[in-house]
Design an enzyme around this catalytic site. Structure first.
Site, PDB file in Angstrom:
ATOM      1  N   LYS A 164     -29.215  -2.116   0.985  1.00 22.69           N
ATOM      2  CA  LYS A 164     -29.702  -0.971   0.211  1.00 22.69           C
ATOM      3  C   LYS A 164     -28.727  -0.606  -0.905  1.00 22.69           C
ATOM      4  O   LYS A 164     -29.101  -0.472  -2.071  1.00 22.69           O
ATOM      5  CB  LYS A 164     -29.915   0.230   1.138  1.00 22.69           C
ATOM      6  CG  LYS A 164     -30.314   1.519   0.415  1.00 22.69           C
ATOM      7  CD  LYS A 164     -30.564   2.647   1.385  1.00 22.69           C
ATOM      8  CE  LYS A 164     -29.310   3.100   2.103  1.00 22.69           C
ATOM      9  NZ  LYS A 164     -28.343   3.786   1.176  1.00 22.69           N
ATOM     10  N   THR A 201       6.563 -15.025   1.695  1.00 18.10           N
ATOM     11  CA  THR A 201       5.260 -15.677   1.785  1.00 18.10           C
ATOM     12  C   THR A 201       5.356 -17.026   1.072  1.00 18.10           C
ATOM     13  O   THR A 201       5.487 -17.077  -0.153  1.00 18.10           O
ATOM     14  CB  THR A 201       4.154 -14.815   1.162  1.00 18.10           C
ATOM     15  OG1 THR A 201       4.089 -13.561   1.857  1.00 18.10           O
ATOM     16  CG2 THR A 201       2.805 -15.507   1.269  1.00 18.10           C
ATOM     17  N   LYS A 215      -1.226 -14.464   7.050  1.00 20.13           N
ATOM     18  CA  LYS A 215      -0.877 -13.644   5.893  1.00 20.13           C
ATOM     19  C   LYS A 215      -1.782 -13.977   4.713  1.00 20.13           C
ATOM     20  O   LYS A 215      -2.249 -13.085   3.989  1.00 20.13           O
ATOM     21  CB  LYS A 215       0.588 -13.880   5.522  1.00 20.13           C
ATOM     22  CG  LYS A 215       1.046 -13.227   4.204  1.00 20.13           C
ATOM     23  CD  LYS A 215       1.020 -11.716   4.265  1.00 20.13           C
ATOM     24  CE  LYS A 215       1.419 -11.070   2.931  1.00 20.13           C
ATOM     25  NZ  LYS A 215       2.810 -11.293   2.557  1.00 20.13           N
TER      26      LYS A 215
END
Length: 299
Positions: free
Chosen positions: A254, A103, A178
Site C-alpha cells: 500500500k 573492517t 559486518k
C-alpha cells in the site's frame, strides 16, 4: 584468561584513531596493564599520562602483551602491523591472540589467521558496529570470528568497550556479518536520500522528516526488526512468521504504491522504491507468482 586462578593478561592496543582511542581508553584500568602503539606520538601522549605503556612498534607491543587489538585503516595496514618487519609476528609468544577490529576483506582475515597459526598465534576478525558514538559510549557491537579458545580469551577485554559481543563462527565470519550489517546501513542511507528528494519536492521540512524517521526507528527497530528468522527460505503454511510477514508485505504494498504515485506526479525518480515494489514480498519469504500485490496497486 584460561583459568580463574590465572593472572589477567596484559593487553595491547595498536591504532589510536577516531575509533581506536575511545575503545582503548576503556582498557586503561585493565588489571593486567595496557600497552599502546600508534604511528603518531601525539596519539599516545594521553595514554602515557594515564599510566599505559607506550611501544614504538607493533613488535614491541607483542613482546609485552598476549591479547592485542588492532584498529587501523585497511587491509594493507593490518597486514603490515601483523606480518611486517616490525610486526606482531616478529615477537609474539605462542598463545597470543590478535583481534582485528578494522573492517577488511574476509579473505584477508582468513589468510592472516593461517599465517598467525604458523607462529602458534591466533587471530580473530572482530569488526565493530556502532560508529564513533558507540565507541565513546562503550556501546559498540563486536562481531568475532575465530576459535572457541580465542573467543574466550578476548571476551572480557572486548566487553570493556562493547555492550554486545557476538561469536559469529570461524575466522572470516565476523567480517562477513559486518558486511551484511553494513549492507542494511548504506542501502538504508540511499533510501533515505530518495525519501528526502520526494519530501523536498513535496515542500516538506527535511529535518522534521529526519526527526520522525529516527523516532519511529527507535520504537520499531527499523530494518533490523524483521531479521529474526533462522532462514530466508519461503514461508510455508503454519509457520508463525507467515501472518507477520504477510502483514508487512501488505502495508508495504500500500505505502510503496502511494509513494510511487506521488513521485510520478511530482516528477521524482524513485529507483529503490521501484525495486522494493518488485522484491519486497519474495524477500520476506512470501512466494510470488505472476503479478505482485504491489504491481497491481501501482498499475
Amino acid at each position: 584468561m584460561n583459568r580463574a586462578t590465572d593472572p589477567p593478561p596484559r593487553l595491547g592496543y595498536i591504532g589510536l584513531g577516531t575509533m581506536g582511542a575511545p575503545m582503548a581508553r576503556r582498557l586503561l584500568d585493565w588489571p593486567g596493564g595496557l600497552v599502546v602503539c600508534d604511528s603518531r606520538p601525539a596519539a599516545t601522549a594521553d595514554f602515557a599520562a594515564a599510566g599505559a605503556t607506550v611501544a614504538d612498534t607493533p613488535a614491541e607491543v607483542a613482546a609485552a602483551a598476549s591479547i592485542i587489538s588492532v584498529t587501523v585503516l585497511d587491509d594493507a595496514q593490518v597486514d603490515e602491523v601483523i606480518t611486517g618487519a616490525d610486526g606482531i609476528l616478529r615477537t609474539a609468544r605462542p598463545g597470543t591472540v590478535v583481534a582485528v577490529h578494522s573492517t577488511i576483506a574476509d579473505s584477508t582475515a582468513v589468510d592472516l589467521a593461517q599465517r598467525c597459526r604458523a607462529h602458534d598465534v591466533e587471530l580473530v576478525d572482530a569488526p565493530v558496529s556502532g560508529g564513533v558514538p558507540g565507541a565513546k559510549q562503550g556501546r559498540l557491537a563486536v562481531l568475532v570470528g575465530g576459535t572457541d579458545t580465542a573467543f574466550a580469551a578476548v571476551d572480557a577485554p572486548l566487553r570493556r568497550w562493547a555492550d554486545l559481543v557476538v561469536h559469529t563462527g570461524p575466522v572470516g565470519s565476523g567480517t562477513r556479518m559486518k558486511l551484511a550489517r553494513n549492507l542494511v546501513h548504506f542501502v538504508a542511507f540511499t533510501a533515505a536520500t530518495e525519501a528526502a528528494r520526494l519530501a523536498e519536492e513535496s515542500g516538506l521540512d527535511l529535518r522534521k522528516l529526519g526527526e520522525v524517521v529516527r523516532h519511529s526507528d527507535a520504537v520499531t527497530g527499523g530494518p533490523g526488526a524483521i531479521l529474526w528468522r533462522d532462514s530466508t527460505a519461503p514461508l510455508t503454511p503454519g509457520d508463525p512468521w507467515l501472518p507477520i510477514m504477510a502483514h508487512v508485505r501488505d502495508l508495504g504494498a500500500k505505502d510503496l504504491a502511494l509513494a510511487l504515485r506521488l513521485g510520478e506526479r511530482l516528477g521524482v525518480e524513485l529507483p529503490l522504491a521501484q525495486l522494493s515494489s518488485r522484491h519486497l514480498a519474495a524477500g520476506l519469504g512470501l512466494a510470488v507468482t505472476g503479478t505482485t500485490d504491489i504491481e497491481r496497486n501501482t498499475a
